[in-house]
Scaffold this motif. Sequence first.
Motif, PDB file in Angstrom:
ATOM      1  N   SER A  34      70.365   8.913  68.585  1.00  0.00           N
ATOM      2  CA  SER A  34      71.306   9.437  67.427  1.00  0.00           C
ATOM      3  C   SER A  34      72.589   9.693  68.059  1.00  0.00           C
ATOM      4  N   ARG A  35      73.890   9.408  67.543  1.00  0.00           N
ATOM      5  CA  ARG A  35      75.053   9.815  68.217  1.00  0.00           C
ATOM      6  C   ARG A  35      75.493  11.066  67.492  1.00  0.00           C
ATOM      7  N   ASN A  36      75.129  11.299  66.201  1.00  0.00           N
ATOM      8  CA  ASN A  36      75.528  12.464  65.644  1.00  0.00           C
ATOM      9  C   ASN A  36      74.673  13.858  66.218  1.00  0.00           C
ATOM     10  N   VAL A  37      75.108  14.377  67.256  1.00  0.00           N
ATOM     11  CA  VAL A  37      74.672  15.558  68.108  1.00  0.00           C
ATOM     12  C   VAL A  37      74.848  16.749  67.297  1.00  0.00           C
ATOM     13  N   GLN A  38      73.826  17.522  66.918  1.00  0.00           N
ATOM     14  CA  GLN A  38      74.023  18.957  66.696  1.00  0.00           C
ATOM     15  C   GLN A  38      73.798  19.667  67.866  1.00  0.00           C
ATOM     16  N   SER A  39      74.794  20.661  68.205  1.00  0.00           N
ATOM     17  CA  SER A  39      74.408  21.409  69.412  1.00  0.00           C
ATOM     18  C   SER A  39      74.516  22.830  69.324  1.00  0.00           C
ATOM     19  N   ALA A  40      74.026  23.531  70.270  1.00  0.00           N
ATOM     20  CA  ALA A  40      74.269  25.041  70.192  1.00  0.00           C
ATOM     21  C   ALA A  40      75.422  25.420  71.208  1.00  0.00           C
ATOM     22  N   TYR A  41      75.800  26.483  71.205  1.00  0.00           N
ATOM     23  CA  TYR A  41      76.661  27.003  72.221  1.00  0.00           C
ATOM     24  C   TYR A  41      76.220  27.941  73.286  1.00  0.00           C
ATOM     25  N   THR A  42      76.410  28.081  74.332  1.00  0.00           N
ATOM     26  CA  THR A  42      75.859  29.286  75.214  1.00  0.00           C
ATOM     27  C   THR A  42      75.976  30.585  74.910  1.00  0.00           C
ATOM     28  N   ASP A  43      77.027  31.021  74.169  1.00  0.00           N
ATOM     29  CA  ASP A  43      77.266  32.337  73.855  1.00  0.00           C
ATOM     30  C   ASP A  43      76.797  32.749  72.454  1.00  0.00           C
ATOM     31  N   GLN A  44      76.140  31.603  71.645  1.00  0.00           N
ATOM     32  CA  GLN A  44      75.741  31.938  70.332  1.00  0.00           C
ATOM     33  C   GLN A  44      74.373  32.846  70.632  1.00  0.00           C
ATOM     34  N   THR A  45      73.984  33.655  69.646  1.00  0.00           N
ATOM     35  CA  THR A  45      72.833  34.372  69.481  1.00  0.00           C
ATOM     36  C   THR A  45      71.569  33.344  69.212  1.00  0.00           C
ATOM     37  N   ILE A  46      70.730  33.926  69.542  1.00  0.00           N
ATOM     38  CA  ILE A  46      69.374  33.032  69.187  1.00  0.00           C
ATOM     39  C   ILE A  46      69.159  33.129  67.636  1.00  0.00           C
ATOM     40  N   HIS A  47      69.385  34.289  66.986  1.00  0.00           N
ATOM     41  CA  HIS A  47      69.141  34.288  65.473  1.00  0.00           C
ATOM     42  C   HIS A  47      69.999  33.321  64.803  1.00  0.00           C
ATOM     43  N   GLU A  48      71.261  33.166  65.375  1.00  0.00           N
ATOM     44  CA  GLU A  48      72.112  31.935  64.846  1.00  0.00           C
ATOM     45  C   GLU A  48      71.382  30.576  64.845  1.00  0.00           C
ATOM     46  N   VAL A  49      71.087  30.344  66.145  1.00  0.00           N
ATOM     47  CA  VAL A  49      70.532  28.987  66.319  1.00  0.00           C
ATOM     48  C   VAL A  49      69.266  28.843  65.434  1.00  0.00           C
TER      49      VAL A  49
END
Length: 535
Positions: free
Chosen positions: A476-491
Amino acid sequence: METNVYWLWLLCMGSLIFLMQAGFFLLEGGQVRSRDVTNVMMKMTGHLGLGIIVFLLGGFAIKQYGWPLAPLPNGWKLPWQFINDGGHSIAFYVSLMFALVSCAIPSGSFSGRMKFSAYLLFAALYVGVVYPMFAYILWNGPLARLGVQDYAGSLGVHAVGGLVGLVGAHYLGRRRVKSSGHDVPMMGFGALLLMFCWFGFNLGSVPAYGHMSIDLPLVAINTLAAIAGGIGGSLIATWFTGKPDPIVTPNGGLAGAVAICSGVHLVHPLYAIAVGIIAGIQIPFTARFMEKRLKLDDPCGVGPVHAIPGLLGGLAAGLWAPMIPNGFHGYTVHLGVQVLGTAVAIAYGILASIVLFKVVDAITGLRVTEHEEMSGLDMAEHGMAAYPELFPGNPVSATPLHVLSAVRVEDVMTEVPAVAPEDSLDAVQEIMFAREVFALPVLNEDSDLCGIISMSDITKIDRSERNNVRVAAVYSRNVQSAYTDQTIHEVVERMRERYLANFPVVSRGEVNRLPGMISTTEIMLAYRHVAIDAA
């Protein structure tokens, strides 16, 4: 009065044996992956319901009377007409509990990879036909007339059940991902509960009221002695080869209890301790032999905890024969007869299992698909997880996860191997199996994140073609990613919205660089850690 006392005793002991089903659930449930626990509960519940029905409709008549080859007593025409007689009904109640225990034993060999429909069919045939046939031969038929002593079922319940489990493990094949138990306390509680219920197992085997005052004190002490010996033997085996093992040690107590069942009414407590020690010592060595030499994948140690100690128990009762040449309170035992009974148990267990699993395989098939096995049987087979927090998209209240608002992605993310678009699906699948992950990031030749490949992408391609298909064809080329500074709750919220279980982690300044990955597993571990700290 004697009849009333004896029947009440058997009803109480039979009810205690019934509780062993809970023990087996906890024992097996603690030794499997967290994503297979619901399946274990369903197996125990399923064979309980089916087993009662098939044993009532015909299993008991086979076990008790040799029906349909031999006629039913009292002119009965139907196999369930025993309910007209209180004594036969009591025998049915206790016999049923033994049959259900024997069925629960092989379940541990099938963990994590057997279809639920296949297990139900297996349970119906085992409790309805396979177990009753050998139980009749052993306790009411030819072996009984020869004088084989198997007081509480070392051979009839445990050896045969364990052998059936091992043959089933052979037919199922190895798990694609080997994993250790997810909950040691759960497993330990199950083992201790089984040890407690074992008193119902052994004390409920007293054959008549006249034997109660003679048998019961010795049987109780020998059960304790064998459990103690099994624990001691397992400690010896694991301590001298490493550290005392918290999985093997409780199983050692169970192995000792299994081994003493045949001669629990005959032997001296010191002999019972010795039998338990031998049963406990052999566990790690037998487990290693079965895995390395016989190539058997036995997740819950059914072979070393039930099959081998059960056979050992049949022989051990015979080895006591020189100590009681004139019999003991109406019981006599002979070594040659015990050897014969043990050999018959081996032959019957293997041959009946081969037929049984061929029938089940022909009707339902035995094994789940690769994707179902990797994702876990809880969701694949039952649509409900034992631990819903590990599965995105499940209806779990978000409120408790607010405790993760102070935890950042960079604190819990893990490093996983990346794959390239030109890698074969076979190679990627091997990495997933080895790491027990469901998704891997895809990096291009510049080491930039360009996509993600999941197990579901791979399993869409036929297994025979995977070595010829490249990652570029399916990822899949449509990548849903998380940022290092996000909180776990947001993820967690984003995972729920998108029904995903894995996010590649990137930094806001370099969105194509891959510091790591975060999955529901890391989130759950973080939640548990915070919850424990708060407590």
